[in-house]
Design a protein around this motif. Structure first.
Motif, PDB file in Angstrom:
ATOM      1  N   PHE A  34      -3.644 -11.316  -2.749  1.00 26.49           N
ATOM      2  CA  PHE A  34      -3.434  -9.730  -3.265  1.00 26.49           C
ATOM      3  C   PHE A  34      -1.295 -10.201  -3.707  1.00 26.49           C
ATOM      4  O   PHE A  34      -0.872 -11.161  -2.878  1.00 26.49           O
ATOM      5  CB  PHE A  34      -3.422  -8.686  -2.945  1.00 26.49           C
ATOM      6  CG  PHE A  34      -4.600  -7.986  -2.179  1.00 26.49           C
ATOM      7  CD1 PHE A  34      -5.417  -8.805  -1.126  1.00 26.49           C
ATOM      8  CD2 PHE A  34      -5.833  -7.841  -3.418  1.00 26.49           C
ATOM      9  CE1 PHE A  34      -6.448  -8.804  -0.391  1.00 26.49           C
ATOM     10  CE2 PHE A  34      -7.046  -7.266  -3.247  1.00 26.49           C
ATOM     11  CZ  PHE A  34      -7.994  -8.167  -1.286  1.00 26.49           C
ATOM     12  N   TYR A  36       1.346  -7.341  -3.791  1.00 28.00           N
ATOM     13  CA  TYR A  36       1.525  -5.940  -4.386  1.00 28.00           C
ATOM     14  C   TYR A  36       3.286  -5.378  -4.658  1.00 28.00           C
ATOM     15  O   TYR A  36       3.921  -6.583  -4.245  1.00 28.00           O
ATOM     16  CB  TYR A  36       1.701  -5.280  -2.696  1.00 28.00           C
ATOM     17  CG  TYR A  36       0.703  -3.937  -1.878  1.00 28.00           C
ATOM     18  CD1 TYR A  36      -0.812  -6.150  -1.517  1.00 28.00           C
ATOM     19  CD2 TYR A  36       0.062  -3.418  -2.299  1.00 28.00           C
ATOM     20  CE1 TYR A  36      -2.083  -5.293  -1.647  1.00 28.00           C
ATOM     21  CE2 TYR A  36      -1.547  -3.093  -1.688  1.00 28.00           C
ATOM     22  CZ  TYR A  36      -2.364  -3.613  -1.364  1.00 28.00           C
ATOM     23  OH  TYR A  36      -3.384  -3.711  -0.987  1.00 28.00           O
ATOM     24  N   GLN A  38       6.711  -2.893  -5.037  1.00 27.33           N
ATOM     25  CA  GLN A  38       7.463  -1.379  -4.755  1.00 27.33           C
ATOM     26  C   GLN A  38       8.312  -1.286  -5.026  1.00 27.33           C
ATOM     27  O   GLN A  38       9.677  -2.076  -5.125  1.00 27.33           O
ATOM     28  CB  GLN A  38       7.731  -1.869  -3.099  1.00 27.33           C
ATOM     29  CG  GLN A  38       8.099  -0.416  -2.794  1.00 27.33           C
ATOM     30  CD  GLN A  38       8.612  -0.568  -1.141  1.00 27.33           C
ATOM     31  OE1 GLN A  38       8.732  -1.314  -0.834  1.00 27.33           O
ATOM     32  NE2 GLN A  38       8.047   1.126  -0.522  1.00 27.33           N
ATOM     33  N   LEU A  44       4.660   1.545  -1.725  1.00 29.94           N
ATOM     34  CA  LEU A  44       3.990   0.173  -1.944  1.00 29.94           C
ATOM     35  C   LEU A  44       2.989   0.077  -2.515  1.00 29.94           C
ATOM     36  O   LEU A  44       1.504   1.006  -2.292  1.00 29.94           O
ATOM     37  CB  LEU A  44       3.944  -0.866  -0.455  1.00 29.94           C
ATOM     38  CG  LEU A  44       3.774  -1.619  -0.678  1.00 29.94           C
ATOM     39  CD1 LEU A  44       4.675  -2.966  -1.494  1.00 29.94           C
ATOM     40  CD2 LEU A  44       3.268  -2.117   0.973  1.00 29.94           C
ATOM     41  N   LEU A  46      -0.189  -1.596  -4.562  1.00 30.82           N
ATOM     42  CA  LEU A  46      -1.429  -3.067  -5.199  1.00 30.82           C
ATOM     43  C   LEU A  46      -0.936  -3.136  -6.540  1.00 30.82           C
ATOM     44  O   LEU A  46      -0.813  -2.645  -7.366  1.00 30.82           O
ATOM     45  CB  LEU A  46      -2.677  -3.451  -5.365  1.00 30.82           C
ATOM     46  CG  LEU A  46      -3.848  -4.308  -5.455  1.00 30.82           C
ATOM     47  CD1 LEU A  46      -3.427  -4.756  -4.784  1.00 30.82           C
ATOM     48  CD2 LEU A  46      -5.467  -4.222  -5.257  1.00 30.82           C
ATOM     49  N   MET A  84      10.525  -5.039  -5.226  1.00 29.88           N
ATOM     50  CA  MET A  84      10.098  -5.811  -4.416  1.00 29.88           C
ATOM     51  C   MET A  84       8.328  -6.336  -4.020  1.00 29.88           C
ATOM     52  O   MET A  84       8.253  -5.193  -4.396  1.00 29.88           O
ATOM     53  CB  MET A  84      10.583  -4.747  -3.344  1.00 29.88           C
ATOM     54  CG  MET A  84      10.243  -6.056  -1.955  1.00 29.88           C
ATOM     55  SD  MET A  84      10.960  -7.048  -1.473  1.00 29.88           S
ATOM     56  CE  MET A  84      11.089  -7.416   0.589  1.00 29.88           C
ATOM     57  N   TYR A  86       5.332  -8.246  -2.746  1.00 32.37           N
ATOM     58  CA  TYR A  86       4.873  -9.528  -1.606  1.00 32.37           C
ATOM     59  C   TYR A  86       3.534  -9.909  -1.863  1.00 32.37           C
ATOM     60  O   TYR A  86       2.741  -9.316  -2.715  1.00 32.37           O
ATOM     61  CB  TYR A  86       4.692  -7.622  -0.402  1.00 32.37           C
ATOM     62  CG  TYR A  86       6.020  -7.305   0.154  1.00 32.37           C
ATOM     63  CD1 TYR A  86       6.072  -5.900   0.196  1.00 32.37           C
ATOM     64  CD2 TYR A  86       6.551  -7.682   1.446  1.00 32.37           C
ATOM     65  CE1 TYR A  86       7.674  -5.527  -0.023  1.00 32.37           C
ATOM     66  CE2 TYR A  86       7.554  -7.249   1.780  1.00 32.37           C
ATOM     67  CZ  TYR A  86       7.922  -6.037   1.879  1.00 32.37           C
ATOM     68  OH  TYR A  86       8.584  -4.914   2.023  1.00 32.37           O
TER      69      TYR A  86
ATOM     70  N   LEU B  90       5.745   2.012   7.709  1.00 31.76           N
ATOM     71  CA  LEU B  90       4.807   2.418   6.952  1.00 31.76           C
ATOM     72  C   LEU B  90       3.248   2.467   7.073  1.00 31.76           C
ATOM     73  O   LEU B  90       3.025   1.612   8.387  1.00 31.76           O
ATOM     74  CB  LEU B  90       4.614   1.527   5.623  1.00 31.76           C
ATOM     75  CG  LEU B  90       5.765   1.398   4.588  1.00 31.76           C
ATOM     76  CD1 LEU B  90       5.677  -0.169   4.177  1.00 31.76           C
ATOM     77  CD2 LEU B  90       5.777   2.445   3.796  1.00 31.76           C
ATOM     78  N   GLU B 100      -7.792  -3.336  -0.001  1.00 32.12           N
ATOM     79  CA  GLU B 100      -7.351  -2.932  -0.976  1.00 32.12           C
ATOM     80  C   GLU B 100      -6.133  -1.491   0.147  1.00 32.12           C
ATOM     81  O   GLU B 100      -7.255  -0.862   0.591  1.00 32.12           O
ATOM     82  CB  GLU B 100      -7.213  -2.524  -2.019  1.00 32.12           C
ATOM     83  CG  GLU B 100      -6.221  -1.174  -3.078  1.00 32.12           C
ATOM     84  CD  GLU B 100      -6.289  -1.242  -4.476  1.00 32.12           C
ATOM     85  OE1 GLU B 100      -7.987  -0.776  -4.576  1.00 32.12           O
ATOM     86  OE2 GLU B 100      -5.405  -0.254  -4.747  1.00 32.12           O
ATOM     87  N   ALA B 101      -5.090  -1.882  -0.052  1.00 31.05           N
ATOM     88  CA  ALA B 101      -4.673  -0.619   0.409  1.00 31.05           C
ATOM     89  C   ALA B 101      -4.020   0.243   0.541  1.00 31.05           C
ATOM     90  O   ALA B 101      -3.050  -0.184  -0.839  1.00 31.05           O
ATOM     91  CB  ALA B 101      -3.874  -1.639   2.191  1.00 31.05           C
ATOM     92  N   PHE B 103      -0.549   3.467   0.433  1.00 30.96           N
ATOM     93  CA  PHE B 103       0.189   3.399   1.277  1.00 30.96           C
ATOM     94  C   PHE B 103       1.185   4.806   1.204  1.00 30.96           C
ATOM     95  O   PHE B 103       1.270   5.731   0.876  1.00 30.96           O
ATOM     96  CB  PHE B 103       1.665   1.839   1.147  1.00 30.96           C
ATOM     97  CG  PHE B 103       1.386   0.831   1.942  1.00 30.96           C
ATOM     98  CD1 PHE B 103       0.130   0.225   0.969  1.00 30.96           C
ATOM     99  CD2 PHE B 103       1.754   0.260   2.962  1.00 30.96           C
ATOM    100  CE1 PHE B 103       0.129  -0.845   1.820  1.00 30.96           C
ATOM    101  CE2 PHE B 103       1.191  -1.362   3.454  1.00 30.96           C
ATOM    102  CZ  PHE B 103       0.581  -1.661   2.665  1.00 30.96           C
ATOM    103  N   GLY B 104       1.336   4.819   3.041  1.00 29.03           N
ATOM    104  CA  GLY B 104       2.726   6.354   2.796  1.00 29.03           C
ATOM    105  C   GLY B 104       3.728   5.763   2.224  1.00 29.03           C
ATOM    106  O   GLY B 104       4.362   5.196   1.756  1.00 29.03           O
TER     107      GLY B 104
END
Lengths: 107, 112
Positions: A34, A36, A38, A44, A46, A84, A86, B90, B100-101, B103-104
């Motif tokens: 993946f 990601y 930000q 952050l 996907l 940013m 990732y 985080l 898939e994550a 995030f806070g």
């Protein structure tokens, strides 16, 4: 154990120029990879996943198992792409991230 | 819809003091939960993950611990903070079996 490597900490490009963010991985199984992103003052989130082979915001990423790479590319960078980025690998219930690359797109 | 709450947003703590950061998820059941630390120049490091209540896996040895007292609550703790614990923490969740994550907003911790 899995490992994700992003060799570039910083990347600066001019608006309209192509941009490529490098990601290499090591993993003994079949990887799920993946990207990601930000943006400034945002969470952050996907950007895209290799399995869907999609293009999001003009970005694409191709999984190359021979080179164990998953580089992110965009042919014409825009100022709003400054962020940013990732690269991440999913295995055994967890996401492992690379160190990240900060992209700055200059006008 | 699902939401994730993480607090506080910023925290300044003296060396040797305890720490408790809380994360809760709404709108889903039995999520996978994660704590990451984002340190300058070191990217996003997975600290702990949990696949269920009371089930905690630690990824790196450190001064921190995690607990999951309820299905959608994940707590990051320390008994005595070190200067090296400073960073951006985080919390994230994912659906069981899905990669898939989400995030806070993160907590900026400064240990002084």
């Amino acid at each position: 154990a899995q490992r994700v490597t992003q060799p570039e900490k910083l990347l600066s490009v001019f608006k309209g120029a192509p941009v490529e963010l490098k990601c290499n991985y090591s993993y003994s199984g079949s990887p799920e990879l993946f990207w990601y992103v930000q943006y400034s003052r945002q969470r952050l989130q996907l950007l895209l996943r290799h399995i869907s082979r999609e293009s999001i915001k003009g970005f694409t990423a191709d999984l190359n198992k021979g080179e164990t790479s998953f580089h992110l590319k965009k042919p014409f960078a825009q100022e709003e792409d400054s962020a940013m980025y990732y690269c991440a690998l999913y295995s055994d219930y967890k996401l492992s991230f690379g160190a990240g690359t900060t992209v700055t797109v200059r006008a | 819809s699902q939401t994730i709450h993480q607090w506080p947003a910023t925290l300044v703590q003296p060396v040797g003091s305890p720490l408790s950061l809380e994360c809760t998820v709404e709108g889903t059941s039995n999520p996978n939960l994660y704590w990451y630390r984002q340190a300058a120049g070191r990217g996003l490091q997975l600290l702990f993950y949990s696949v269920g209540i009371g089930q905690i896996s630690s990824e790196v040895p450190q001064n921190l611990s995690a607990s999951r007292p309820q299905d959608r609550q994940f707590i990051l703790s320390s008994k005595k903070l070190l200067l090296s614990d400073s960073g951006f923490y985080l919390c994230a969740w994912s659906v069981q079996g899905a990669p898939e994550a989400f995030f806070g907003q993160g907590t900026r911790l400064t240990v002084v």
